[in-house]
Design a protein around this motif. Structure first.
Motif, PDB file in Angstrom:
ATOM      1  N   SER A 124       0.828  -1.240  -0.039  1.00  0.00           N
ATOM      2  CA  SER A 124       0.256   0.043   0.088  1.00  0.00           C
ATOM      3  C   SER A 124       0.809   1.243  -0.014  1.00  0.00           C
ATOM      4  O   SER A 124       0.515   2.112  -0.481  1.00  0.00           O
ATOM      5  CB  SER A 124      -0.975  -0.077   1.226  1.00  0.00           C
ATOM      6  N   LEU A 125       2.177   1.238   0.684  1.00  0.00           N
ATOM      7  CA  LEU A 125       2.883   2.306   0.644  1.00  0.00           C
ATOM      8  C   LEU A 125       3.637   2.556  -0.474  1.00  0.00           C
ATOM      9  O   LEU A 125       3.977   3.627  -0.884  1.00  0.00           O
ATOM     10  CB  LEU A 125       3.696   2.273   2.058  1.00  0.00           C
ATOM     11  N   THR A 126       4.149   1.554  -1.175  1.00  0.00           N
ATOM     12  CA  THR A 126       5.035   1.425  -2.525  1.00  0.00           C
ATOM     13  C   THR A 126       4.036   1.957  -3.569  1.00  0.00           C
ATOM     14  O   THR A 126       4.696   2.563  -4.277  1.00  0.00           O
ATOM     15  CB  THR A 126       5.421   0.065  -2.661  1.00  0.00           C
ATOM     16  N   ALA A 127       2.644   1.689  -3.460  1.00  0.00           N
ATOM     17  CA  ALA A 127       2.034   1.941  -4.529  1.00  0.00           C
ATOM     18  C   ALA A 127       1.520   3.432  -4.614  1.00  0.00           C
ATOM     19  O   ALA A 127       1.159   3.845  -5.453  1.00  0.00           O
ATOM     20  CB  ALA A 127       0.413   1.155  -4.381  1.00  0.00           C
ATOM     21  N   THR A 128       1.675   4.071  -3.464  1.00  0.00           N
ATOM     22  CA  THR A 128       1.262   5.477  -2.997  1.00  0.00           C
ATOM     23  C   THR A 128       2.393   6.569  -3.099  1.00  0.00           C
ATOM     24  O   THR A 128       2.222   7.600  -2.715  1.00  0.00           O
ATOM     25  CB  THR A 128       0.118   5.756  -2.301  1.00  0.00           C
ATOM     26  N   ARG A 129       3.737   5.800  -3.233  1.00  0.00           N
ATOM     27  CA  ARG A 129       4.603   6.744  -3.027  1.00  0.00           C
ATOM     28  C   ARG A 129       4.891   7.928  -4.098  1.00  0.00           C
ATOM     29  O   ARG A 129       4.818   7.384  -5.489  1.00  0.00           O
ATOM     30  CB  ARG A 129       5.985   5.952  -3.006  1.00  0.00           C
ATOM     31  N   ALA A 130       5.389   8.888  -3.866  1.00  0.00           N
ATOM     32  CA  ALA A 130       5.518  10.008  -4.748  1.00  0.00           C
ATOM     33  C   ALA A 130       6.636   9.499  -5.755  1.00  0.00           C
ATOM     34  O   ALA A 130       7.742   8.980  -5.291  1.00  0.00           O
ATOM     35  CB  ALA A 130       6.027  11.227  -4.069  1.00  0.00           C
ATOM     36  N   PRO A 131       6.641   9.858  -7.063  1.00  0.00           N
ATOM     37  CA  PRO A 131       7.765   9.308  -7.935  1.00  0.00           C
ATOM     38  C   PRO A 131       9.106   9.937  -7.973  1.00  0.00           C
ATOM     39  O   PRO A 131       9.875   9.351  -8.236  1.00  0.00           O
ATOM     40  CB  PRO A 131       7.061   9.925  -9.433  1.00  0.00           C
ATOM     41  N   GLN A 132       9.160  10.967  -7.361  1.00  0.00           N
ATOM     42  CA  GLN A 132      10.552  11.743  -7.175  1.00  0.00           C
ATOM     43  C   GLN A 132      10.752  12.675  -6.105  1.00  0.00           C
ATOM     44  O   GLN A 132       9.896  13.125  -5.658  1.00  0.00           O
ATOM     45  CB  GLN A 132      10.781  12.272  -8.484  1.00  0.00           C
ATOM     46  N   PRO A 133      11.975  12.874  -5.718  1.00  0.00           N
ATOM     47  CA  PRO A 133      12.014  13.873  -4.443  1.00  0.00           C
ATOM     48  C   PRO A 133      11.675  15.271  -4.896  1.00  0.00           C
ATOM     49  O   PRO A 133      12.144  15.698  -6.243  1.00  0.00           O
ATOM     50  CB  PRO A 133      13.589  13.777  -4.012  1.00  0.00           C
ATOM     51  N   LEU A 134      11.196  15.997  -4.199  1.00  0.00           N
ATOM     52  CA  LEU A 134      10.919  17.437  -4.367  1.00  0.00           C
ATOM     53  C   LEU A 134      11.915  18.313  -3.766  1.00  0.00           C
ATOM     54  O   LEU A 134      12.512  18.116  -2.703  1.00  0.00           O
ATOM     55  CB  LEU A 134       9.602  17.915  -3.807  1.00  0.00           C
ATOM     56  N   ALA A 135      12.399  19.377  -4.566  1.00  0.00           N
ATOM     57  CA  ALA A 135      13.328  20.587  -4.240  1.00  0.00           C
ATOM     58  C   ALA A 135      12.811  20.973  -2.898  1.00  0.00           C
ATOM     59  O   ALA A 135      11.570  21.301  -2.827  1.00  0.00           O
ATOM     60  CB  ALA A 135      13.537  21.451  -5.243  1.00  0.00           C
ATOM     61  N   ALA A 136      13.773  21.270  -1.846  1.00  0.00           N
ATOM     62  CA  ALA A 136      13.213  21.892  -0.667  1.00  0.00           C
ATOM     63  C   ALA A 136      13.190  23.637  -1.003  1.00  0.00           C
ATOM     64  O   ALA A 136      13.745  23.863  -1.669  1.00  0.00           O
ATOM     65  CB  ALA A 136      14.140  21.563   0.275  1.00  0.00           C
TER      66      ALA A 136
END
Length: 99
Positions: A87-99
């Protein structure tokens, strides 16, 4: 009412050192608590595990260069274990966001 970014993540021109320090103090406190509880959390998805799992996932997403796992190895190991849940892998964001 202030815009939402005032509470969550203001643009660089609206950031100040004291605000950032307070935010990271809260993060460090939460990491210490999760680290302390990590042995008893388990990997069954409940509101008590989804909440810290999402918080740690968000931290990794927003601050990919912040190595919180080095100072909180229990939280890091637990996060790696629970993050493998389908469930968590399926909903993980695709890439890191810049801070």
């Amino acid at each position: 009412m202030p815009p939402c970014w005032c509470v969550t993540n203001p643009p660089p021109e609206h950031r100040w050192a004291q605000w950032q320090e307070r935010q990271f103090d809260k993060i460090h406190s939460a990491l210490a608590r999760i680290d302390k509880w990590s042995d008893g959390l388990g990997t069954q998805l409940t509101i008590g595990t989804i909440t810290p799992a999402c918080a740690l996932g968000y931290l990794a997403l927003r601050f990919p260069d912040y190595d919180w796992r080095a100072d909180h190895p229990g939280a890091g190991s637990w996060s790696a274990a629970i993050s493998a849940h389908p469930s968590l892998t399926a909903t993980r964001a695709p890439q890191p966001l810049a801070a």
